[in-house]
Write a protein that holds these residues in place. Structure first.
Motif, mmCIF file in Angstrom:
data_model
loop_
_atom_site.group_PDB
_atom_site.id
_atom_site.type_symbol
_atom_site.label_atom_id
_atom_site.label_comp_id
_atom_site.label_asym_id
_atom_site.label_seq_id
_atom_site.Cartn_x
_atom_site.Cartn_y
_atom_site.Cartn_z
ATOM 1 N N CYS A 196 45.117 39.591 39.417
ATOM 2 C CA CYS A 196 44.417 40.569 40.253
ATOM 3 C C CYS A 196 43.054 40.032 40.675
ATOM 4 O O CYS A 196 42.646 40.171 41.834
ATOM 5 C CB CYS A 196 44.292 41.877 39.476
ATOM 6 N N LEU A 197 42.340 39.375 39.742
ATOM 7 C CA LEU A 197 41.029 38.830 40.076
ATOM 8 C C LEU A 197 41.133 37.651 41.047
ATOM 9 O O LEU A 197 40.345 37.520 41.974
ATOM 10 C CB LEU A 197 40.309 38.383 38.806
ATOM 11 N N TRP A 198 42.136 36.810 40.818
ATOM 12 C CA TRP A 198 42.326 35.649 41.711
ATOM 13 C C TRP A 198 42.671 36.112 43.116
ATOM 14 O O TRP A 198 42.276 35.494 44.092
ATOM 15 C CB TRP A 198 43.421 34.719 41.169
ATOM 16 N N GLU A 199 43.433 37.206 43.172
ATOM 17 C CA GLU A 199 43.806 37.760 44.464
ATOM 18 C C GLU A 199 42.565 38.088 45.287
ATOM 19 O O GLU A 199 42.528 37.900 46.491
ATOM 20 C CB GLU A 199 44.668 39.012 44.235
ATOM 21 N N SER A 200 41.520 38.558 44.593
ATOM 22 C CA SER A 200 40.297 38.868 45.328
ATOM 23 C C SER A 200 39.304 37.707 45.242
ATOM 24 O O SER A 200 38.091 37.882 45.324
ATOM 25 C CB SER A 200 39.676 40.155 44.792
ATOM 26 N N GLU A 201 39.839 36.525 45.040
ATOM 27 C CA GLU A 201 39.097 35.272 45.126
ATOM 28 C C GLU A 201 38.035 35.062 44.059
ATOM 29 O O GLU A 201 37.061 34.346 44.274
ATOM 30 C CB GLU A 201 38.512 35.092 46.541
ATOM 31 N N SER A 202 38.200 35.679 42.894
ATOM 32 C CA SER A 202 37.378 35.293 41.748
ATOM 33 C C SER A 202 38.271 34.435 40.858
ATOM 34 O O SER A 202 39.074 34.956 40.100
ATOM 35 C CB SER A 202 36.922 36.507 40.941
ATOM 36 N N PHE A 203 38.123 33.112 41.006
ATOM 37 C CA PHE A 203 39.039 32.223 40.284
ATOM 38 C C PHE A 203 38.515 31.938 38.877
ATOM 39 O O PHE A 203 38.077 30.834 38.576
ATOM 40 C CB PHE A 203 39.235 30.927 41.065
#
Lengths: 224, 339
Positions: free
Chosen positions: A178-185
């Motif tokens: 979910c976080l990666w989806e919003s570009e917090s890798f």
């Protein structure tokens, strides 16, 4: 409850989509015949249509154009054609989103959510009442008894995701997804740090042990 | 064509002519003609012959030299019969007509292959669109029945998806110009998109991603470049070290005439002697022979091929056991030469 209409000729795919959307709090329905698609869509009048382009007898782009002439319902094109021309044509004909197969189901869900939020803007709330506390979406803060604590971007996203899936065990991978989806890798360690900080902030408000750790499985927001 | 080769071609005729002249002289000996006639007849025949030869020599020389020069200057040599002018002597006409016929049949032959190839490419594209539907359906089934088994199937399905995508781009790589849309894109967007696209495997492999200095703009095609970056990321995962977590660092740098995107990893790296060969088609090298890596030698070849078509330079640097660095050099300015 929002009604979503699936216009897709692959039986299995539409069946599974229906199950998935029903599990995620929508009322899903699908067309099984495609002779009179445009009128059927209009008479069912759903909040949103998931529309395939390659349909028997009829072209999805044409349906999109005709439906758009008479209705402002949300239209998401879901297709295996991945060239930009088709995308351009679809958007020009009034589609709201264009997703290519094989799609990431969470992206589809996020697009459905955001589209429904926009088309039904009157019911958008900027605060989520979680009983134990209030989550303010507009400025990412948590509030309890007039005490306000600010959350960082990642803490807010984690809390919101747990809140949306309250009572369910959510694996670390799902939270990261979910976080990666919003570009917090973020990596594994950062997630642990974020969870700890989030717990501390909740504790500051006097809410203890609301995020439960399930060993080897993930986290769960207790309550409901 | 020069005088010597022409003389060489005509040698039999010239010898015969000398023989005829000598014979005539011998025949004339017994008769009481004046010395004038005896000299006049052979000289006039000889002169006549020389004039004929000279005219022929210059006509042919002019035509064939012009033919050769045009041929040398011509880039597509098979077009010669269309360009060279109609000759006024039989030999040249035969040559030109034959060339025309040969070309025609050759073009038909080549076209047949062209159509077969295009047909095949169309079929591959169609097939790929078809295969995407069962893949999507399978993913939905997995999503609706989440457990350890389906999670593991999902990982395999992601690999299938990547291979399918590779095949699609391979089929399209020869006709990039038909499916190509250059616009100003933010480096940040394409990098984020490629990471997001591969996030399930990246999260699974516990890869840490470090993206910085990425607020730059380049002119390129979004879709193709995301595919190239995806291939590079997947390579990093494939050739990671077993003992430590993989780290991928991506950052941009603006130079005077170009923008460079760096993609660095701390993987197993590439043997010194093999670095120059990694872009070759089918090259798998020492790393490819490590059990379980299943190298195809297609990924980087395809990247290089696509980069060439997009006007991007791709460079690779590596230290064995240290890691690999790939640089994508985007030219500044919007002019891109498609070929």
């Amino acid at each position: 409850m929002h009604k979503i209409l699936i216009v897709e000729d692959d039986k299995k795919l539409r069946g599974e989509l229906e199950i998935f959307l029903n599990n995620n709090g929508y009322e899903a329905e699908s067309l099984t015949k495609f002779d009179n698609t445009i009128n059927e869509i209009l008479s069912i009048n759903p909040s949103l249509v998931l529309l395939d382009i390659n349909l028997p007898n009829v072209d999805g782009e044409y349906i999109c154009k005709e439906v758009r002439k008479q209705s402002s319902i949300g239209i998401i094109i879901v297709t295996s054609r991945d060239n930009e021309l088709d995308e351009l044509v679809s958007i020009n004909y009034g589609a709201d989103h264009y997703i290519t197969k094989p799609f990431n189901i969470h992206i589809l869900l996020a697009k459905i959510n955001s589209l429904l939020r926009r088309t039904n803007s009157n019911i958008v709330k900027d605060k989520i009442d979680a009983k134990d506390f209030i989550l303010n979406i507009s400025n990412s803060t948590i509030i309890k008894n007039d005490k306000v604590i600010e959350l960082t971007k990642n803490e807010y996203k984690v809390l919101r995701y747990l809140l949306e899936n309250r009572g369910k065990i959510i694996s670390r991978e799902e939270i990261m997804d979910c976080l990666w989806e919003s570009e917090s890798f973020i990596d594994d360690n950062t997630l642990s740090v974020n969870i700890t900080r989030l717990r501390n902030k909740l504790e500051e408000l006097g809410i203890k042990e609301i995020i439960e750790t399930r060993r080897g499985q993930g986290y769960m927001l207790k309550g409901e | 064509m020069n005088g010597r080769s022409f003389f060489h071609d005509k040698i039999i005729g010239i010898l015969l002519m000398i023989f005829v002249l000598v014979t005539i002289e011998i025949f004339l000996i017994p008769y009481q003609y004046g010395i004038f006639i005896k000299i006049y007849i052979p000289i006039s025949i000889l002169l006549f012959y020389i004039v004929t030869l000279t005219i022929e020599y210059f006509t042919k020389k002019q035509y064939y030299n012009n033919f050769e020069d045009t041929l040398n200057e011509l880039e597509d040599k098979y077009l010669i019969s269309e360009i060279v002018k109609e000759p006024d002597f039989t030999e040249g006409k035969i040559l030109r007509d034959s060339l025309e016929k040969i070309n025609k049949s050759m073009i038909e032959n080549v076209n047949q292959y062209k159509y077969t190839q295009e047909d095949y490419k169309d079929y591959i594209e169609l097939w790929i669109h078809e295969i995407k539907i069962p893949i999507t359906a399978s993913k939905m089934i997995i999503e609706n029945n989440k457990n350890e088994v389906t999670k593991s199937i999902n990982e395999e399905l992601n690999k299938v998806e990547n291979y399918v995508e590779q095949a699609l781009y391979y089929a399209r790589s020869n006709t990039v110009e038909k499916d190509y849309y250059v616009k100003k894109v933010r480096l940040k967007d394409i990098v984020n998109e490629s990471v997001k696209k591969n996030r399930s495997i990246l999260i699974n492999e516990k890869v840490s991603i470090n993206i910085h200095d990425i607020e730059l703009e380049v002119n390129t095609d979004n879709k193709w470049i995301v595919f190239i970056l995806s291939q590079i990321i997947q390579n990093s995962i494939k050739y990671k070290k077993q003992a430590i977590n993989l780290e991928i660092e991506m950052y941009g740098k603006a130079c005077k005439e170009n923008v460079i995107l760096y993609i660095k990893d701390n993987g197993i790296g590439i043997k010194k002697g093999e670095i120059t060969r990694v872009f070759e088609k089918g090259f798998t090298g020492t790393n490819g022979r490590i059990i379980g890596k299943k190298s195809t030698g297609i990924g980087l070849y395809l990247c290089k091929n696509l980069c060439n078509k997009l006007g991007i330079a791709i460079e690779l640097n590596s230290q064995q056991d240290e890691g690999t660095e790939i640089r994508l050099v985007f030219p500044k300015g919007s002019f891109i030469n498609l070929n």
